[in-house]
Motif scaffolding. Structure first.
Motif, PDB file in Angstrom:
ATOM      1  N   UNK A  65       0.858  -1.177   0.000  1.00 45.74           N
ATOM      2  CA  UNK A  65       0.000   0.000   0.000  1.00 45.74           C
ATOM      3  C   UNK A  65       0.896   1.229   0.000  1.00 45.74           C
ATOM      4  N   UNK A  66       0.699   2.063  -0.993  1.00 46.83           N
ATOM      5  CA  UNK A  66       1.439   3.315  -1.106  1.00 46.83           C
ATOM      6  C   UNK A  66       0.428   4.404  -1.417  1.00 46.83           C
ATOM      7  N   UNK A  67       0.317   5.415  -0.550  1.00 47.00           N
ATOM      8  CA  UNK A  67      -0.704   6.451  -0.750  1.00 47.00           C
ATOM      9  C   UNK A  67      -0.712   7.020  -2.163  1.00 47.00           C
ATOM     10  N   UNK A  68      -1.904   7.093  -2.716  1.00 42.56           N
ATOM     11  CA  UNK A  68      -2.183   7.665  -4.031  1.00 42.56           C
ATOM     12  C   UNK A  68      -1.615   6.858  -5.191  1.00 42.56           C
ATOM     13  N   UNK A  69      -1.099   5.642  -4.911  1.00 41.47           N
ATOM     14  CA  UNK A  69      -0.475   4.857  -5.967  1.00 41.47           C
ATOM     15  C   UNK A  69      -1.065   3.452  -6.073  1.00 41.47           C
ATOM     16  N   UNK A  70      -1.081   2.677  -4.978  1.00 37.97           N
ATOM     17  CA  UNK A  70      -1.439   1.263  -5.089  1.00 37.97           C
ATOM     18  C   UNK A  70      -1.959   0.695  -3.766  1.00 37.97           C
ATOM     19  N   UNK A  71      -2.870  -0.260  -3.889  1.00 39.54           N
ATOM     20  CA  UNK A  71      -3.286  -1.141  -2.796  1.00 39.54           C
ATOM     21  C   UNK A  71      -3.306  -2.547  -3.394  1.00 39.54           C
ATOM     22  N   UNK A  72      -2.566  -3.481  -2.767  1.00 43.16           N
ATOM     23  CA  UNK A  72      -2.532  -4.864  -3.243  1.00 43.16           C
ATOM     24  C   UNK A  72      -2.782  -5.797  -2.067  1.00 43.16           C
ATOM     25  N   UNK A  77      -6.371 -17.485   3.749  1.00 38.12           N
ATOM     26  CA  UNK A  77      -6.983 -18.728   4.197  1.00 38.12           C
ATOM     27  C   UNK A  77      -7.250 -19.604   2.983  1.00 38.12           C
ATOM     28  N   UNK A  78      -8.213 -20.483   3.026  1.00 35.63           N
ATOM     29  CA  UNK A  78      -8.457 -21.444   1.966  1.00 35.63           C
ATOM     30  C   UNK A  78      -8.875 -20.865   0.627  1.00 35.63           C
ATOM     31  N   UNK A  79      -9.370 -19.637   0.600  1.00 37.61           N
ATOM     32  CA  UNK A  79      -9.818 -19.015  -0.645  1.00 37.61           C
ATOM     33  C   UNK A  79      -8.619 -18.445  -1.389  1.00 37.61           C
ATOM     34  N   UNK A  80      -8.501 -18.734  -2.681  1.00 37.41           N
ATOM     35  CA  UNK A  80      -7.422 -18.158  -3.478  1.00 37.41           C
ATOM     36  C   UNK A  80      -7.953 -16.904  -4.154  1.00 37.41           C
ATOM     37  N   UNK A  81      -7.489 -15.751  -3.661  1.00 38.35           N
ATOM     38  CA  UNK A  81      -7.980 -14.467  -4.147  1.00 38.35           C
ATOM     39  C   UNK A  81      -6.892 -13.430  -3.928  1.00 38.35           C
ATOM     40  N   UNK A  82      -6.550 -12.678  -4.954  1.00 29.78           N
ATOM     41  CA  UNK A  82      -5.574 -11.596  -4.808  1.00 29.78           C
ATOM     42  C   UNK A  82      -5.907 -10.505  -5.803  1.00 29.78           C
ATOM     43  N   UNK A  83      -5.371  -9.336  -5.541  1.00 24.71           N
ATOM     44  CA  UNK A  83      -5.631  -8.239  -6.449  1.00 24.71           C
ATOM     45  C   UNK A  83      -4.719  -7.058  -6.216  1.00 24.71           C
ATOM     46  N   UNK A  84      -4.816  -6.142  -7.141  1.00 22.97           N
ATOM     47  CA  UNK A  84      -3.992  -4.933  -7.113  1.00 22.97           C
ATOM     48  C   UNK A  84      -4.818  -3.830  -7.761  1.00 22.97           C
ATOM     49  N   UNK A  97      -8.320   4.538 -12.346  1.00 22.81           N
ATOM     50  CA  UNK A  97      -8.227   3.417 -11.414  1.00 22.81           C
ATOM     51  C   UNK A  97      -8.175   2.142 -12.246  1.00 22.81           C
ATOM     52  N   UNK A  98      -7.136   1.337 -12.014  1.00 17.71           N
ATOM     53  CA  UNK A  98      -6.964   0.088 -12.736  1.00 17.71           C
ATOM     54  C   UNK A  98      -6.955  -1.058 -11.737  1.00 17.71           C
ATOM     55  N   UNK A  99      -7.792  -2.054 -11.990  1.00 11.67           N
ATOM     56  CA  UNK A  99      -7.875  -3.214 -11.105  1.00 11.67           C
ATOM     57  C   UNK A  99      -7.352  -4.451 -11.818  1.00 11.67           C
ATOM     58  N   UNK A 100      -6.666  -5.280 -11.065  1.00 10.09           N
ATOM     59  CA  UNK A 100      -6.224  -6.593 -11.537  1.00 10.09           C
ATOM     60  C   UNK A 100      -6.558  -7.561 -10.406  1.00 10.09           C
TER      61      UNK A 100
END
Length: 179
Positions: A65-72, A77-84, A97-100
């Motif tokens: 997490x970097x202010x005004x730049x990114x949150x990842x 736990x058992x759920x496979x989930x990630x993002x940026x 705003x770009x989501x992955x």
């Protein structure tokens, strides 16, 4: 693994867009399928989702997490989930705003939904609702300006981190509440 990439431009300054995004507990106001998000600590969130009748509960850790730049983030736990999510200033009053997002569909229904693009459409709709939410308010509901590197909050002093991840009066770790 299902992958979703979506981008939207919002007509608010990058700081406003980013600060609102750090208010995870507000996500149910504009994310369809997100029933609840609880901020457990600066780097831990607990999610309850209900997407097309499939309910999931999982914990996710903020990895960067970097202010005004990114949150990842990624699930822990058992759920496979990630993002940026990245924030790019387009000018003094506009932000891209770009989501992955990557996740592992579990049930047959989830696998079909991912295969026909239902997930992509859902994220796109959620971004449009975020746009409507923040543009109609013109200001964020709160802010957290802290930094996270490798899943650990970075202490650069109060000038760099200022703010809190929680609205006033919210219980936080240790049984205390924010002022």
């Amino acid at each position: 693994m299902a992958t979703i990439d979506e981008t939207i431009d919002v007509d608010v300054p990058v700081r406003t867009a980013y600060d609102q995004w750090t208010q995870f507990e507000e996500f149910p106001h504009f994310m369809d399928g997100v029933k609840e998000v609880k901020q457990i600590s600066d780097t831990l969130t607990r999610w309850v989702t209900d997407i097309q009748g499939v309910e999931r509960e999982f914990d996710a850790a903020i990895r960067e997490q970097q202010p005004d730049v990114v949150v990842a983030w990624s699930s822990i736990d058992g759920t496979t989930h990630s993002g940026r999510v990245t924030f790019e200033p387009l000018g003094p009053g506009s932000t891209r705003i770009t989501t992955h997002i990557e996740w592992e569909p579990g049930s047959f229904k989830e696998k079909i939904g991912a295969a026909v693009g239902a997930d992509d459409r859902q994220v796109k709709k959620d971004l449009h609702r975020f746009k409507e939410f923040i543009e109609s308010r013109r200001t964020e509901t709160g802010a957290w300006r802290g930094e996270v590197e490798g899943g650990t909050p970075v202490d650069r002093g109060t000038a760099a981190t200022g703010g809190t991840a929680f609205p006033a009066g919210t219980p936080v770790e240790g049984g205390t509440t924010t002022p």
